[in-house]
Write a protein that holds these residues in place. Structure first.
Motif, mmCIF file in Angstrom:
data_model
loop_
_atom_site.group_PDB
_atom_site.id
_atom_site.type_symbol
_atom_site.label_atom_id
_atom_site.label_comp_id
_atom_site.label_asym_id
_atom_site.label_seq_id
_atom_site.Cartn_x
_atom_site.Cartn_y
_atom_site.Cartn_z
ATOM 1 N N ILE A 12 50.684 55.495 23.216
ATOM 2 C CA ILE A 12 51.657 56.757 22.502
ATOM 3 C C ILE A 12 52.892 57.364 22.859
ATOM 4 O O ILE A 12 53.855 58.121 23.017
ATOM 5 N N MET A 13 52.768 57.056 24.647
ATOM 6 C CA MET A 13 54.146 56.933 25.648
ATOM 7 C C MET A 13 54.189 56.504 26.873
ATOM 8 O O MET A 13 52.980 56.174 27.177
ATOM 9 N N ARG A 14 55.168 56.157 27.048
ATOM 10 C CA ARG A 14 55.545 55.571 27.971
ATOM 11 C C ARG A 14 55.838 56.193 29.554
ATOM 12 O O ARG A 14 56.219 57.524 29.025
ATOM 13 N N ILE A 15 54.842 56.246 30.581
ATOM 14 C CA ILE A 15 55.808 56.524 31.743
ATOM 15 C C ILE A 15 55.922 56.510 32.761
ATOM 16 O O ILE A 15 56.144 54.898 32.712
ATOM 17 N N LEU A 16 57.701 57.060 33.054
ATOM 18 C CA LEU A 16 58.555 56.372 33.531
ATOM 19 C C LEU A 16 58.123 57.499 35.117
ATOM 20 O O LEU A 16 58.148 58.555 34.740
ATOM 21 N N CYS A 17 58.823 56.248 36.504
ATOM 22 C CA CYS A 17 59.404 57.227 37.629
ATOM 23 C C CYS A 17 60.286 57.627 37.412
ATOM 24 O O CYS A 17 61.243 57.429 36.797
ATOM 25 N N ASN A 18 60.236 59.277 37.778
ATOM 26 C CA ASN A 18 61.480 60.028 38.083
ATOM 27 C C ASN A 18 62.637 59.629 39.011
ATOM 28 O O ASN A 18 63.866 59.856 38.308
ATOM 29 N N LYS A 19 62.085 58.788 39.612
ATOM 30 C CA LYS A 19 63.033 58.476 40.922
ATOM 31 C C LYS A 19 63.978 56.937 40.524
ATOM 32 O O LYS A 19 64.971 57.083 40.786
ATOM 33 N N THR A 20 63.253 56.148 40.162
ATOM 34 C CA THR A 20 63.585 55.353 39.544
ATOM 35 C C THR A 20 63.383 54.432 38.488
ATOM 36 O O THR A 20 64.871 53.588 38.217
ATOM 37 N N ASP A 21 63.539 55.396 37.384
ATOM 38 C CA ASP A 21 63.593 55.080 36.217
ATOM 39 C C ASP A 21 62.541 53.531 35.310
ATOM 40 O O ASP A 21 62.797 53.402 34.352
ATOM 41 N N LYS A 22 61.319 53.600 36.177
ATOM 42 C CA LYS A 22 60.786 52.062 36.032
ATOM 43 C C LYS A 22 59.540 52.856 35.177
ATOM 44 O O LYS A 22 59.333 53.843 35.601
ATOM 45 N N LEU A 23 58.903 51.792 34.530
ATOM 46 C CA LEU A 23 58.415 51.976 33.712
ATOM 47 C C LEU A 23 57.263 51.307 35.128
ATOM 48 O O LEU A 23 56.633 50.496 35.442
ATOM 49 N N VAL A 24 56.158 52.917 34.939
ATOM 50 C CA VAL A 24 54.955 52.573 35.776
ATOM 51 C C VAL A 24 53.589 52.832 34.688
ATOM 52 O O VAL A 24 52.277 52.655 35.416
ATOM 53 N N GLY A 25 53.498 52.884 33.957
ATOM 54 C CA GLY A 25 51.601 53.319 33.180
ATOM 55 C C GLY A 25 52.522 53.857 31.882
ATOM 56 O O GLY A 25 53.414 53.777 31.009
ATOM 57 N N TYR A 26 51.373 53.335 30.954
ATOM 58 C CA TYR A 26 51.601 53.929 29.588
ATOM 59 C C TYR A 26 50.052 55.432 29.767
ATOM 60 O O TYR A 26 48.831 55.310 29.591
ATOM 61 N N LEU A 27 50.825 55.737 28.362
ATOM 62 C CA LEU A 27 49.245 57.419 28.249
ATOM 63 C C LEU A 27 49.115 56.914 26.974
ATOM 64 O O LEU A 27 49.057 57.061 25.543
ATOM 65 N N TYR A 28 47.923 56.384 26.363
ATOM 66 C CA TYR A 28 46.719 56.172 25.699
ATOM 67 C C TYR A 28 46.414 57.100 25.087
ATOM 68 O O TYR A 28 45.401 57.779 25.424
ATOM 69 N N LYS A 29 46.026 57.560 23.550
ATOM 70 C CA LYS A 29 45.644 57.710 22.499
ATOM 71 C C LYS A 29 44.158 57.419 22.497
ATOM 72 O O LYS A 29 44.314 56.084 21.604
ATOM 73 N N TRP A 30 42.507 57.937 22.671
ATOM 74 C CA TRP A 30 41.542 56.770 22.073
ATOM 75 C C TRP A 30 41.047 57.170 20.791
ATOM 76 O O TRP A 30 41.658 59.159 20.135
ATOM 77 N N ASN A 31 40.028 56.850 19.880
ATOM 78 C CA ASN A 31 40.116 57.499 18.745
ATOM 79 C C ASN A 31 39.116 57.952 18.572
ATOM 80 O O ASN A 31 38.896 59.511 17.458
ATOM 81 N N ASN A 32 38.918 59.077 19.843
ATOM 82 C CA ASN A 32 38.169 60.381 19.741
ATOM 83 C C ASN A 32 38.440 62.222 20.372
ATOM 84 O O ASN A 32 38.006 62.406 20.230
ATOM 85 N N GLY A 33 39.845 61.234 20.414
ATOM 86 C CA GLY A 33 41.531 62.622 20.884
ATOM 87 C C GLY A 33 41.614 62.350 22.285
ATOM 88 O O GLY A 33 41.850 62.709 22.602
#
Length: 56
Positions: A12-33
């Motif tokens: 549901i979201m991309r996780i970006l490094c504040n210093k480099t603006d690189k993609l460092v991960g993703y935030l997942y939402k599961w079926n149970n909330g």
């Protein structure tokens, strides 16, 4: 966390490094909330979250 089993999740979201603006991960939402970060390498603290961009 809920007691309901996690069966499916979607990013549901991309996780970006504040210093480099690189993609460092993703935030997942599961079926149970539950929400959970999925890091590409190691977990980081100096990050920001940006919504996923939908493509047509």
């Amino acid at each position: 966390m809920t007691s309901k089993t996690r069966l499916t999740g979607e990013p549901i979201m991309r996780i970006l490094c504040n210093k480099t603006d690189k993609l460092v991960g993703y935030l997942y939402k599961w079926n149970n909330g539950d929400v959970q970060p999925a890091w590409l390498n190691e977990a980081m603290t100096d990050v920001r979250y940006e919504p996923m961009v939908e493509t047509a």
